[in-house]
Motif scaffolding. Structure first.
Motif, short mmCIF file in Angstrom:
data_model
loop_
_atom_site.label_atom_id
_atom_site.label_comp_id
_atom_site.label_asym_id
_atom_site.label_seq_id
_atom_site.Cartn_x
_atom_site.Cartn_y
_atom_site.Cartn_z
N TYR A 1 130.33 42.03 26.47
CA TYR A 1 131.54 41.88 25.71
C TYR A 1 132.63 42.45 26.62
O TYR A 1 133.77 41.78 26.84
CB TYR A 1 131.66 42.80 24.52
CG TYR A 1 130.80 42.28 23.27
CD1 TYR A 1 131.06 41.05 22.76
CD2 TYR A 1 130.01 43.17 22.63
CE1 TYR A 1 130.56 40.37 21.76
CE2 TYR A 1 129.21 42.64 21.65
CZ TYR A 1 129.53 41.35 21.30
OH TYR A 1 128.83 40.88 20.05
N PRO B 1 137.08 49.90 19.96
CA PRO B 1 136.92 49.63 18.58
C PRO B 1 135.64 49.40 18.13
O PRO B 1 135.17 49.39 16.71
CB PRO B 1 137.74 48.16 18.46
CG PRO B 1 138.47 48.28 19.78
CD PRO B 1 137.88 49.14 20.73
N GLN B 2 134.48 48.78 18.89
CA GLN B 2 133.31 48.69 18.21
C GLN B 2 132.56 49.88 18.31
O GLN B 2 131.47 49.80 17.62
CB GLN B 2 132.41 47.78 19.32
CG GLN B 2 133.00 46.39 19.62
CD GLN B 2 132.15 45.43 20.07
OE1 GLN B 2 131.13 45.17 19.91
NE2 GLN B 2 132.96 44.77 20.99
N ALA C 1 133.02 39.84 29.16
CA ALA C 1 133.93 38.74 28.82
C ALA C 1 135.56 39.36 28.97
O ALA C 1 136.25 38.44 29.46
CB ALA C 1 133.44 38.21 27.41
N ALA C 2 135.67 40.31 28.56
CA ALA C 2 137.08 40.92 28.51
C ALA C 2 137.61 40.92 29.96
O ALA C 2 138.78 40.60 30.04
CB ALA C 2 137.12 42.19 27.92
N ARG C 3 136.86 41.35 30.96
CA ARG C 3 137.30 41.40 32.15
C ARG C 3 137.60 40.15 32.80
O ARG C 3 138.40 39.73 33.56
CB ARG C 3 136.26 42.23 33.23
CG ARG C 3 135.93 43.61 32.97
CD ARG C 3 136.65 44.55 33.35
NE ARG C 3 136.40 44.82 34.67
CZ ARG C 3 137.33 45.03 35.93
NH1 ARG C 3 138.58 45.05 35.39
NH2 ARG C 3 136.90 45.19 36.97
N ARG D 1 140.54 48.02 24.41
CA ARG D 1 140.59 46.77 23.19
C ARG D 1 139.38 46.37 22.60
O ARG D 1 139.47 45.98 21.62
CB ARG D 1 141.30 45.58 23.73
CG ARG D 1 143.02 46.01 24.05
CD ARG D 1 143.89 45.96 23.07
NE ARG D 1 143.64 44.59 22.04
CZ ARG D 1 144.16 43.56 22.20
NH1 ARG D 1 145.07 43.65 23.15
NH2 ARG D 1 144.01 42.43 21.48
N ILE D 2 138.40 46.14 23.38
CA ILE D 2 137.06 45.55 23.40
C ILE D 2 135.99 46.82 22.86
O ILE D 2 135.29 46.60 21.91
CB ILE D 2 136.54 44.71 24.22
CG1 ILE D 2 137.73 43.86 24.63
CG2 ILE D 2 135.34 43.80 23.93
CD1 ILE D 2 138.10 42.95 23.31
N LEU E 1 138.39 37.58 31.04
CA LEU E 1 139.49 36.79 30.53
C LEU E 1 140.76 37.64 30.93
O LEU E 1 141.78 37.25 30.61
CB LEU E 1 139.33 37.13 29.00
CG LEU E 1 138.09 36.21 28.20
CD1 LEU E 1 138.05 36.69 26.82
CD2 LEU E 1 138.64 34.86 28.34
N GLY E 2 140.62 38.51 31.80
CA GLY E 2 141.61 38.77 32.50
C GLY E 2 142.31 40.30 32.04
O GLY E 2 143.26 40.94 32.60
N ALA E 3 141.44 41.33 31.42
CA ALA E 3 141.81 42.62 31.10
C ALA E 3 141.34 43.74 32.21
O ALA E 3 140.20 43.39 32.99
CB ALA E 3 141.28 42.86 29.87
N THR E 4 142.14 44.62 32.61
CA THR E 4 141.88 45.51 33.24
C THR E 4 140.53 46.36 32.76
O THR E 4 140.45 46.17 31.53
CB THR E 4 142.95 46.39 33.76
OG1 THR E 4 143.40 47.06 32.31
CG2 THR E 4 144.35 45.74 34.45
N THR F 1 142.08 48.29 29.84
CA THR F 1 142.33 47.29 28.85
C THR F 1 140.85 47.18 27.91
O THR F 1 140.72 46.80 26.81
CB THR F 1 143.18 46.24 29.10
OG1 THR F 1 144.34 46.77 29.83
CG2 THR F 1 143.37 45.58 27.81
#
Lengths: 364, 433
Positions: free
Chosen positions: B330, B351-352, B333-335, B347-348, B337-340, B343
């Motif tokens: 997860y 919350p989980q 995937a976030a990284r 964001r990922i 998709l362009g997340a630092t 982030t």
């Protein structure tokens, strides 16, 4: 999409090596050039280093040695979020606490797009995979195939030029998998993106790719278009790994024109195509595809007696297991059509093949 | 198959349940389907019930019954009502606010004689003393001298002690005359009834309970927050390390569990007291001077530090069990998709982990609110919690009704907080493992 892409390679692995523990090289001297718009599959058994290569390209692993270049720029020191590469993960990695829409919107949000632009792109991406009405669902409310489409849409929504796919169809059933293969292929053609695809399923690799890189033991064993890979394997591993293959062990006895004469284990000789065999006296392995063998057909220098051991009825063809030159795992496929002889278990038949179709390769 | 009715009702249902007769499903022998199903399942259900019966009996006997007994005790006040029948009768005939006249004092003296005879003066005196301190001796002295008193009783009694005419005393006696009372609850929130029976706050110097409830709440929240801050990175490390290393770390986390609570608390005393290891070290290093040793024990700091340490595993374990199930792909995937990394965490990943935080926080908070032994040992005067006061009323003042009222308020408070928590976080989101 020819194989000659070395001048203007879009993705380039240049003598890349990778070790996790400082003792074993998982990737040994990898050289690979991928042209823009190409669909290249990394195919290999598990542990062959193909996923590691993909992870290095995505930026989750760093190369121990060597350069990885994207559009001519070395990317070894660029963190993954700045590479702008789309990726479809094996388990899809859809964020479970977000809806489908939020999942797709995430890469656009972190890129600072405003709300209207985001909604527009998300909608377009969902329509591209025919999932428009699922925008408010959670990933857990979708079937495996639907999740797969969403993962695909998420990897494409920010319009990357390069998309990596790590065994994306592994969790789907056979029918759905075949359907998705075509969809991915069509998307690739329509969008003109470059795709690097990792799988251990050879039929998937053969149907989808422009070129396939067969991995084993941390090296690319052969990099070729699917047809070449099947028809003209360059070494025993590839011959073995791709499709079905009959093996005959022997020793090189001499060369005659463009053919090699091989003394087989049972004392007989066989004429073969010297692809990768050594000099006179060295061991070799002859590989013959099952469909290149005639039963009671024309006579060639390689005609020999075969005993029928087993017949398996498969509808459109019959698989025959024969004993040929002492090898009792010799498989021949006989089409179940008019004009073909029907064998009986226990009988002896005459089998033959062309010298060009018997490829003398390195011993295993 | 239908001509041959099987003995097993399950089979019968399979054969003919599809047919609807008179609007209700029946099995082949005509029994309604529902009854047949209940009959078929009753045996299994009975067996299952027998299995849980010992636990059920144990819980009822040792948990449910004592709780209800405690709740009953907090409103039960039989001493005055049972031993002063004449006074109870007078209070019943005269409404609140009636000036006590000669008949009232006659009734009082009669009851005092009864107290002397039954040796209950202390009991009744204690009951009145709860609400009007200093009045226990009034009753013991009155009972002793009651036999010699001559009418008019009012004058005679006032001669012994003028306090007998105190309207506050009469108000307290009136409320004690009822077999049930809510005055303990009033006292538990620093309220009392004045001479007119109105509910007012007690004197400033006697307001302790609300302050303690407030302190218990604040300290428990602080401890919960501290355990969260400390446990989150540890749990993350535990969940991501290779198995062999994480097992070792897990043992270190669980080690406090295997050590006696008392030993752990006293070791904090050794560390934190003004002549303790930490202060000595700081003095030796010249960080503080010998005259200004930092007071870290027998105050709130001591309570917070020791309780945070003791309750830490209750936060680590739920967090760990939730984090272990979060697939690392997860964040990848976030990284991708362009997340630092920040982030991606915010964001990922975070919350989980919320279900684990929710479970750990609830566990730690509820344990902290009722914690007794650690604040008793290291809290001093400043770091006491409400449970220490409950214990004081149980063992020190022997005012069990007051202890029961405080405990009931604590229980009620926790239930209210739990309800609030359910509204905010959602109990279904909880994950303990």
């Amino acid at each position: 999409m020819a194989s000659d892409v070395s001048d203007n390679a879009f993705v380039e692995f240049d003598r890349v090596q990778k070790s996790y523990d400082g003792e074993v090289l998982v990737v040994k001297d990898l050289n690979l050039q991928i042209g823009k718009g190409e669909f290249v599959t990394m195919l290999g058994p598990s542990g062959s280093g193909k996923t590691t290569c993909l992870m290095m390209l995505a930026g989750f692993e760093t190369a121990t040695n060597g350069d990885i270049r994207l559009a001519g720029r070395p990317i070894n020191n660029i963190p993954p979020h700045k590479r702008g590469i789309g990726m479809v993960f094996q388990n899809y990695a859809l964020f479970p606490h977000m809806t489908v829409g939020e999942n797709l919107s995430f890469p656009l949000e972190v890129r600072g797009l405003d709300k209207t632009a985001r909604e527009e792109k998300v909608k377009r991406a969902l329509e591209m995979v025919q999932m428009g009405e699922f925008i408010n669902r959670r990933p857990a409310q979708l079937s495996g195939g639907q999740q797969q489409r969403i993962a695909l849409a998420r990897a494409l929504v920010f319009e990357p030029e390069l998309v990596l796919m790590d065994e994306p169809l592994g969790a789907l059933d056979k029918q759905l998998r075949e359907h998705m293969q075509f969809e991915i292929k069509h998307l690739h053609e329509r969008l003109g993106i470059t795709v690097v695809y990792v799988t251990h399923d050879q039929s998937e690799a053969l149907t989808m790719s422009d070129r396939v890189a067969v991995f084993d033991d941390g090296r690319i064993q052969q990099l070729a278009p699917p047809a070449d890979l099947y028809e003209r394997p360059e070494n025993s591993f590839v011959a073995q790994f791709i499709g079905e293959n009959n093996k005959l062990d022997g020793v090189v006895e001499g060369f005659e024109g463009d053919e090699v004469i091989v003394r087989l284990a049972d004392g007989e000789t066989c004429r073969a195509n010297p692809v990768k065999c050594g000099d006179v006296g060295s061991e070799t392995l002859i590989s013959i595809r099952p469909e290149r063998v005639w039963i009671e057909g024309k006579t060639t220098p390689n005609t020999t007696e075969a005993q029928v051991l087993e017949l398996i009825y498969l509808g459109d063809h019959v698989r025959c297991r024969l004993q040929v030159h002492g090898n009792d795992e010799f498989i021949v496929k006989v089409p179940n059509s008019a004009g073909h002889k029907h064998l009986v278990v226990g009988e002896t038949a005459k089998v033959s093949w062309d010298a060009q179709d018997a490829r003398a390769l390195d011993p295993l | 198959m239908s001509e041959n009715v099987p003995a097993d009702p399950h089979v019968a249902i399979v054969t003919t349940a599809g047919g609807v007769e008179d609007g209700a499903l029946t099995i082949s022998d005509g029994t309604p389907l529902k009854r047949a199903l209940a009959r078929a399942q009753s045996h299994a259900r009975r067996k299952a019930f027998l299995l849980v019966l010992p636990l059920l009996a144990f819980i009822i006997l040792t948990f449910v019954v004592p709780i209800f007994q405690m709740l009953y005790r907090s409103v039960d006040s039989p001493n005055f009502h049972d031993n002063m029948p004449n006074m109870v009768a007078w209070f019943a005939q005269n409404p609140s606010g009636t000036e006590p006249d000669e008949t009232a004092f006659t009734a009082l003296v009669e009851d005092l004689k009864l107290l002397k005879k039954n040796r209950k003066a202390g009991l009744v005196g204690t009951r009145i003393n709860y609400e009007l301190p200093g009045s226990r001796s009034l009753f013991t002295k009155g009972a002793r001298k009651a036999a010699k008193l001559e009418p008019p009783y009012k004058e005679a009694l006032l001669k012994i002690d003028p306090k007998w005419s105190d309207p506050k005393l009469w108000q307290v006696m009136r409320s004690a005359a009822s077999p049930y009372t809510f005055n303990f609850y009033l006292a538990a929130v620093d309220r009392t009834r004045d001479a007119d029976g109105k509910i007012v706050r007690v004197n400033e110097n006697r307001r302790i309970y609300l302050k303690l409830f407030g302190r218990t709440l604040v300290l428990s929240l602080l401890i919960t927050f501290m355990t969260f801050i400390l446990a989150y990175p540890i749990a993350h490390l535990l969940a991501t390390l290779p198995l062999r290393k994480s097992n070792l770390l897990m043992i270190l986390v669980l080690l406090p569990f295997w050590t006696s609570l008392l030993v752990r608390t006293t070791s904090w005393m050794v560390l934190l007291q003004s002549q303790g290891v930490l202060n000595d070290a700081m003095v030796a290093l010249g960080i503080v001077s010998d005259d200004h040793r930092i007071q870290m024990m027998y105050n709130k700091i001591g309570t917070v530090v020791a309780m945070t340490h003791i309750l830490l595993p209750f936060m680590v374990l739920p967090l760990y069990s939730v984090m272990r199930t979060i697939n690392p792909s997860y964040v990848r995937a976030a990284r991708n998709l362009g997340a630092t990394s920040w982030t991606a965490f915010r964001r990922i990943y975070f919350p989980q982990t919320v279900p684990g935080i929710a479970a750990g926080a609830l566990l730690v908070f509820i344990l902290a609110v009722g914690y007794y032994i650690t604040p008793a040992l290291v809290g001093g005067a400043d770091g006491q919690l409400i449970s220490n006061l409950i214990a004081f009323h149980m063992t020190g003042s022997l005012n069990w009704s007051m202890a029961a009222a405080l405990a009931a308020l604590l229980l009620g408070g926790i239930l209210v907080l739990y309800w609030l928590y359910d509204k905010l976080v959602g109990i279904d989101n909880l994950k303990l493992g």
